[in-house]
Design a protein around this motif. Structure first.
Motif, PDB file in Angstrom:
ATOM      1  N   PRO D 238     -50.231 -25.696 -24.840  1.00  0.00           N
ATOM      2  CA  PRO D 238     -50.073 -24.840 -26.026  1.00  0.00           C
ATOM      3  C   PRO D 238     -49.905 -25.649 -27.316  1.00  0.00           C
ATOM      4  CG  PRO D 238     -48.114 -24.778 -24.617  1.00  0.00           C
ATOM      5  CD  PRO D 238     -49.190 -25.463 -23.837  1.00  0.00           C
ATOM      6  N   LEU D 239     -49.240 -26.793 -27.209  1.00  0.00           N
ATOM      7  CA  LEU D 239     -49.050 -27.616 -28.399  1.00  0.00           C
ATOM      8  C   LEU D 239     -50.392 -28.076 -28.957  1.00  0.00           C
ATOM      9  CD1 LEU D 239     -46.475 -28.468 -29.825  1.00  0.00           C
ATOM     10  CD2 LEU D 239     -46.556 -30.622 -28.621  1.00  0.00           C
ATOM     11  N   ILE D 240     -51.268 -28.526 -28.050  1.00  0.00           N
ATOM     12  CA  ILE D 240     -52.591 -28.983 -28.507  1.00  0.00           C
ATOM     13  C   ILE D 240     -53.377 -27.836 -29.116  1.00  0.00           C
ATOM     14  CG2 ILE D 240     -54.826 -29.756 -27.644  1.00  0.00           C
ATOM     15  CD1 ILE D 240     -53.207 -31.467 -25.644  1.00  0.00           C
ATOM     16  N   ILE D 241     -53.338 -26.679 -28.460  1.00  0.00           N
ATOM     17  CA  ILE D 241     -54.070 -25.534 -29.018  1.00  0.00           C
ATOM     18  C   ILE D 241     -53.544 -25.211 -30.406  1.00  0.00           C
ATOM     19  CG2 ILE D 241     -54.519 -23.068 -28.727  1.00  0.00           C
ATOM     20  CD1 ILE D 241     -54.537 -23.527 -25.732  1.00  0.00           C
ATOM     21  N   ALA D 242     -52.221 -25.212 -30.531  1.00  0.00           N
ATOM     22  CA  ALA D 242     -51.639 -24.850 -31.824  1.00  0.00           C
ATOM     23  C   ALA D 242     -52.069 -25.829 -32.907  1.00  0.00           C
ATOM     24  CB  ALA D 242     -50.117 -24.827 -31.709  1.00  0.00           C
ATOM     25  N   ILE D 243     -51.959 -27.128 -32.608  1.00  0.00           N
ATOM     26  CA  ILE D 243     -52.304 -28.124 -33.628  1.00  0.00           C
ATOM     27  C   ILE D 243     -53.787 -28.075 -33.945  1.00  0.00           C
ATOM     28  CG2 ILE D 243     -52.409 -30.606 -34.060  1.00  0.00           C
ATOM     29  CD1 ILE D 243     -49.771 -30.884 -32.544  1.00  0.00           C
ATOM     30  N   ALA D 244     -54.624 -27.984 -32.905  1.00  0.00           N
ATOM     31  CA  ALA D 244     -56.066 -27.924 -33.124  1.00  0.00           C
ATOM     32  C   ALA D 244     -56.437 -26.689 -33.947  1.00  0.00           C
ATOM     33  CB  ALA D 244     -56.799 -27.905 -31.785  1.00  0.00           C
ATOM     34  N   ALA D 245     -55.815 -25.539 -33.607  1.00  0.00           N
ATOM     35  CA  ALA D 245     -56.117 -24.304 -34.345  1.00  0.00           C
ATOM     36  C   ALA D 245     -55.807 -24.481 -35.830  1.00  0.00           C
ATOM     37  CB  ALA D 245     -55.298 -23.142 -33.769  1.00  0.00           C
ATOM     38  N   ALA D 246     -54.659 -25.100 -36.108  1.00  0.00           N
ATOM     39  CA  ALA D 246     -54.271 -25.275 -37.500  1.00  0.00           C
ATOM     40  C   ALA D 246     -55.312 -26.088 -38.259  1.00  0.00           C
ATOM     41  CB  ALA D 246     -52.904 -25.947 -37.573  1.00  0.00           C
ATOM     42  N   PHE D 247     -55.674 -27.246 -37.715  1.00  0.00           N
ATOM     43  CA  PHE D 247     -56.651 -28.086 -38.404  1.00  0.00           C
ATOM     44  C   PHE D 247     -57.996 -27.382 -38.532  1.00  0.00           C
ATOM     45  CE2 PHE D 247     -53.828 -31.712 -37.443  1.00  0.00           C
ATOM     46  CZ  PHE D 247     -53.893 -32.355 -38.655  1.00  0.00           C
ATOM     47  N   LEU D 248     -58.434 -26.733 -37.453  1.00  0.00           N
ATOM     48  CA  LEU D 248     -59.748 -26.080 -37.494  1.00  0.00           C
ATOM     49  C   LEU D 248     -59.766 -24.948 -38.514  1.00  0.00           C
ATOM     50  CD1 LEU D 248     -60.500 -26.043 -33.676  1.00  0.00           C
ATOM     51  CD2 LEU D 248     -61.775 -27.289 -35.409  1.00  0.00           C
ATOM     52  N   LEU D 249     -58.638 -24.228 -38.615  1.00  0.00           N
ATOM     53  CA  LEU D 249     -58.585 -23.129 -39.590  1.00  0.00           C
ATOM     54  C   LEU D 249     -58.737 -23.656 -41.008  1.00  0.00           C
ATOM     55  CD1 LEU D 249     -55.816 -20.650 -38.426  1.00  0.00           C
ATOM     56  CD2 LEU D 249     -58.234 -20.180 -38.779  1.00  0.00           C
ATOM     57  N   VAL D 250     -58.018 -24.738 -41.300  1.00  0.00           N
ATOM     58  CA  VAL D 250     -58.116 -25.291 -42.654  1.00  0.00           C
ATOM     59  C   VAL D 250     -59.531 -25.754 -42.936  1.00  0.00           C
ATOM     60  CG1 VAL D 250     -57.324 -27.125 -44.180  1.00  0.00           C
ATOM     61  CG2 VAL D 250     -55.698 -25.922 -42.769  1.00  0.00           C
ATOM     62  N   GLU D 251     -60.132 -26.419 -41.955  1.00  0.00           N
ATOM     63  CA  GLU D 251     -61.505 -26.874 -42.165  1.00  0.00           C
ATOM     64  C   GLU D 251     -62.436 -25.675 -42.399  1.00  0.00           C
ATOM     65  OE1 GLU D 251     -63.694 -28.221 -38.888  1.00  0.00           O
ATOM     66  OE2 GLU D 251     -64.921 -29.610 -40.026  1.00  0.00           O
ATOM     67  N   LYS D 252     -62.277 -24.646 -41.563  1.00  0.00           N
ATOM     68  CA  LYS D 252     -63.118 -23.451 -41.694  1.00  0.00           C
ATOM     69  C   LYS D 252     -62.967 -22.839 -43.080  1.00  0.00           C
ATOM     70  CE  LYS D 252     -65.654 -22.227 -38.233  1.00  0.00           C
ATOM     71  NZ  LYS D 252     -66.366 -23.329 -37.588  1.00  0.00           N
ATOM     72  N   MET D 253     -61.733 -22.778 -43.530  1.00  0.00           N
ATOM     73  CA  MET D 253     -61.506 -22.151 -44.822  1.00  0.00           C
ATOM     74  C   MET D 253     -62.191 -22.921 -45.943  1.00  0.00           C
ATOM     75  SD  MET D 253     -58.225 -21.319 -46.933  1.00  0.00           S
ATOM     76  CE  MET D 253     -58.427 -23.002 -47.417  1.00  0.00           C
ATOM     77  N   ALA D 254     -62.131 -24.249 -45.848  1.00  0.00           N
ATOM     78  CA  ALA D 254     -62.808 -25.052 -46.870  1.00  0.00           C
ATOM     79  C   ALA D 254     -64.300 -24.767 -46.851  1.00  0.00           C
ATOM     80  CB  ALA D 254     -62.536 -26.537 -46.636  1.00  0.00           C
ATOM     81  N   ILE D 255     -64.864 -24.649 -45.644  1.00  0.00           N
ATOM     82  CA  ILE D 255     -66.298 -24.362 -45.547  1.00  0.00           C
ATOM     83  C   ILE D 255     -66.618 -23.020 -46.199  1.00  0.00           C
ATOM     84  CG2 ILE D 255     -68.162 -23.867 -43.913  1.00  0.00           C
ATOM     85  CD1 ILE D 255     -66.862 -25.916 -42.036  1.00  0.00           C
TER      86      ILE D 255
END
Lengths: 308, 308, 308, 308, 308
Positions: D238-255
């Motif tokens: 769950p920790l990895i999913i949480a951290i990965a989700a956070a980074f991916l969301l920020v990247e997605k938002m920038a896109i």
């Protein structure tokens, strides 16, 4: 180039003297305690204060940036006041000059430019919360002083007098329609500059940030000795003082820069700038017959006041 | 693309030679001490200098940003001077041209544009604290020189002469009402550019930052050998020199960039820009019959001066 | 959305191929040495390259920011050229149209707008250091070409011709006083855009930064294997290549972005923009009777050139 | 205040669902491997992914900044379109009103303002790559539609029609010289806004950055489990999913933010803004007799579309 | 200087009271568990929460920056409204004053300036989602109120009334052509300011960022005790509360600053600014015979509302 002649280093250090003495006392106590009560030694990993240091650096960088921007904006506004005052003087002397030789027009021009000088001084004074009449009254005729007494905001009253004189000049045919509108545009820019100064003066930097950074800083200083004492022993004291001094100086500077109109030696030098405007406008009015000083010495005189 | 032909690398390295020799000596002493007095070996965790490195990086980034902004703003102002000088020349030659053929107007135009060239040179000189008449006097008639002697600020005097000539042209009917006001707007922009240069010249970068960064940097360099010596032994010496050189270079560059009008090889090339303006304005006045140089060679000539 | 169809990935990778091969060779040598000479194993704490990585990230972020700003400013200037060209065309066609039907005016308009197209092409060419006449000559009459030959700066010569035509139109009564001044303002903005492009072209990004970052980067890459080899063994080779490639790509991109007028595939697409202006102005002149293309295909055509 | 009623959280999460499932599978495999093959356990120091995390954070911050600036600039441009449309309507209705009562002028005004509404809709449509006529055609008369068919760029054609109508009004004496020029200035600003939108639409964000960040992100996610598994065991999933989700969301938002005219729910709400302009202009034309809605409900309607 | 007299510290702390109680409870539970179940002790390396802290700091810095920019922009817009209101008043009183003594013109001027005061109040109210008529109705005549009822956007209706009055003044010969256009330019700037406020009000800060930062923050707080408990034991509780409070306060402040028109004590003080405008305009209309207050007390009154 790093050091200017007139740095008031004492002035700067004086600001954080109190804090530094406390920090030194704190460091010495910890070190002595460590020395004489080995059984009670507390040591924390250096990583804990290190994290705090990184966070504080980021927040101080943010804060310094905003404070610097305010200070630089304030400086830029007063630079624009210089420019627009000169433009106003040039326009008044060359537009109105169409009917040279008339005594009346010359008097009119002189009154107008003197009022512009008064405007600069009164804005400078009122931004610092001081009596707006102190220097400016020398450049105003009695009627003008009487007129401005009715207003809360003296510089604004002077701009209204500018506008009324513009109407007079237009009605008398000294200015044509376009010239009136062009000079009105210059007065609008002065009005904008005045409002921008008031905005910076009246808008407090968000206090939460200040408190938060201050609080983090003391937390950091409190933890620091425990992180260093294992490696440095008694030598941690000068190290702690040095690091604390550095952070406190940067914080202090941000606090100073963020309020550039508070009558401190680090302010925007509004009085010196107003004097430059006075000198330039007087020379453009032709009532200053002496040979101009060389411009270098003026710069020196000014830069004295710019240093933190 | 990284390296331009004319980089004065020696010039740059020369600036930090002294510091680097000291750093090298310091590193060698530590290493020898470490070698020959094993019992007195001091070693600190690499984390301590690492924290300092991060903080210094953040502060140098802030400082480089501000210094770069000042330098880029100065460059932008002189770019605007080029643009407004060209616009002024175009407006003077095409607005006044309504009554072609008149000898008097042609003389008038020439005097006006020559004065604009003189203005650029005198601004360039006075920003660098040098005699404002050195190059500009060749482009002025004696009366103009005499007139400007009464002013502390020579470029401002020239702008006043511009305004007086504008009045003359308007009174003689060479310019209509709108054209006078339009050209007056262009002169206002030149007046703004002049004031902005003076602002950058006269506003010292807050000295506390400089001192603080300088101080942190030496603290960092002093601690660095103790952090590295355990892993690298004698090899820490070149490593320390390399790291110190990098930080010192960035600091040096910020110091240079932040004062772009100090007559150093890294300045805003105000003289070269003034020469470009001279060339363009002369060609627009038609008294330069030779075929234009190709624009590339001019760029080369200029770029020599831009490099740090 | 991440990948656009026409990314010249090969083009980009090609730029750093040489560096990557060297890095790979270096990594392999270290790994083999580590494998076969266990007694000489050197391993440094991962913290040392980590510090360098943080510092380089901060400096690359600063540099990318400045490079991106230059690139975006260059793009914005050419956007402004599009806008002002369209405004100029609209003003010329609707202001002058007061006396419709006159053959002479139509010819005049056409010459003026053609010259504006020529101005765009000649600016585009001269910024790239190429012959300014190559495309623009098709849009100029012989007299204009002859006139511009006397100037070093061809686009500036064309703006002077614009001003002379404006005078002609005003003298002939085709434009009233206000309209002349309004169009003159539009030409001033084009003059500003031209000067801003020249400023970006002629101002070299401070070389010390480039050198410093480059130097830090190689120091970092040189130390990296020693920090990773303990944990990854032979697997450090792909990891080093990957990390080095990432840093090198970002550096490369900053180098490309910072000089947007160098005739590279990643430039500001000045030629494509000039073609758009040509198309729009021709349609506004009415000599392009065909039905307009749909605007989407134009965008595709342009975007091909924007990618790095 | 953090959550607005209409957040399409599902929409956002949906964008990264695929990536998250892969990350979860990857984490589970590593954990099971770790559990059942203790002899093959691989564990790397947490410092390695930590360094990557810092670097990625810095780069994402840079990218988010630029993407946010593009998005905010796009929003600002459409804000300026609202302002200038209102100013245009006010100027047309009050300048032309000098000869009230004339049927002809009223028709003229109406056509002009309707065309301005059409301009907004057509710009909105063509920025999104859709048929520029879809809504705008309702506000145009047949001749205007026919005229615009000849142009590739319909909004530009409408601005030319504006200019031609301005000429008509001037020729008929409905507008004096200054008023024509003043309104022409407003149209110039609309032309600028149009060009700025096209610039943002047509300029691709440098692709290398995107690729580099994307690549670093996956490298980081691939290394993360090995750094955490020692301390967390199965809880690393769950920790990895949480951290990965956070980074991916920020990247997605920038896109998403970086391309504000792509017909996605997170776009600049050009259609809603155009509707506001339609409402305001209709009310200023007086053909909307109903009592105005309260302004709050309008804001709600708009804000639905702003959320990411 | 750090603390202003009227800081609503309770107000600020009140906002995060709930969160802090939860954090304290959580910390205590962890500590007790650690104390009484030594066999189940969980301890993670301090590096894990440290990484999260760095990332959160970077993201909070980005967010604070954007929020601060929105807040400062909002403040700047209202500063511009002050300036333009004063300019408008100066222009109306001095341009129209050409035919002094006429009762009709005086009434006209008064109505115009009163409407400007009403405009400020109505804009302030409608930005906060409140009834736009509440204060402004006192400064309007019945016809004006009736007119504005037809509009959704009351401030826009008032600007249209401004324009209609301008037409009236022009038709009656009270204003010449240039003066009408000059005042129209000032009204355009007011229209721009209105639109910019609406833009800030209606544009939601991207929600993903908020959610992401919020989520990271709680993850960080959840992990923090496990990283500290080994070194601090029960003392971790106050430390956790202190660190959590700091982060939560900064986040809260960003949330407040980013929406500057929400009728909270930390808003842009639009009502206070409107009162300043009312005072200045009344004094410029001459119907406020009392002696002006000194300007310092006014500043105090205002600054009460600026603090967070």
């Amino acid at each position: 180039m790093l050091l200017k002649k007139n740095i008031p280093v004492n002035y700067v250090v004086g600001k954080i003297k109190g804090e530094l003495i406390l920090v030194a006392a704190y460091g010495i106590i910890i070190a002595l305690f460590h020395q004489f009560f080995p059984s009670l030694r507390i040591s924390i990993p250096i990583a804990v204060p290190a994290i705090l240091a990184t966070i504080i650096s980021l927040l101080l960088a943010f804060r310094s940036n905003q404070a610097y921007d305010r200070w630089w904006e304030a400086r830029g506004i007063w630079g624009a006041i210089v420019n627009d005052s000169r433009s106003l003087a040039r326009e008044m002397t060359t537009f109105l000059g169409m009917n040279d030789g008339s005594e009346e027009i010359e008097t009119f021009k002189k009154r107008f430019l003197n009022r512009q000088i008064a405007w600069c001084y009164s804005l400078s004074q009122s931004l610092r919360g001081q009596n707006a009449y102190i220097r400016s009254i020398d450049f105003l005729v009695d009627e003008e002083v009487k007129f401005t007494r009715r207003f809360s905001n003296m510089p604004n009253a002077l701009l209204k007098l500018h506008g009324m004189d513009l109407r007079l000049a237009h009605r008398n045919g000294w200015l044509n329609d376009y010239q009136q509108v062009q000079i009105d545009g210059t007065i609008n820019r002065l009005c904008d500059a005045m409002g921008k100064c008031e905005r910076i003066k009246n808008t407090v930097f968000p206090v939460t940030y200040s408190l938060y950074i201050h609080f983090c800083l003391y937390l950091f200083i409190a933890l620091l000795p425990f992180g260093l004492i294992e490696y440095f022993g008694m030598f941690e004291v000068p190290l702690i003082i040095a690091i604390a001094a550095a952070f406190l100086l940067v914080e202090k500077m941000a606090i100073h820069l963020q309020d550039p109109f508070e009558n401190k030696p680090t302010d925007t030098p509004t009085t010196a700038i107003s004097q430059t405007i006075e000198r330039d406008l007087k020379q453009m009015m032709n009532d200053s017959p002496e040979i101009g000083l060389n411009s270098k010495s003026d710069q020196d005189k000014e830069s004295v006041y710019y240093i933190l």
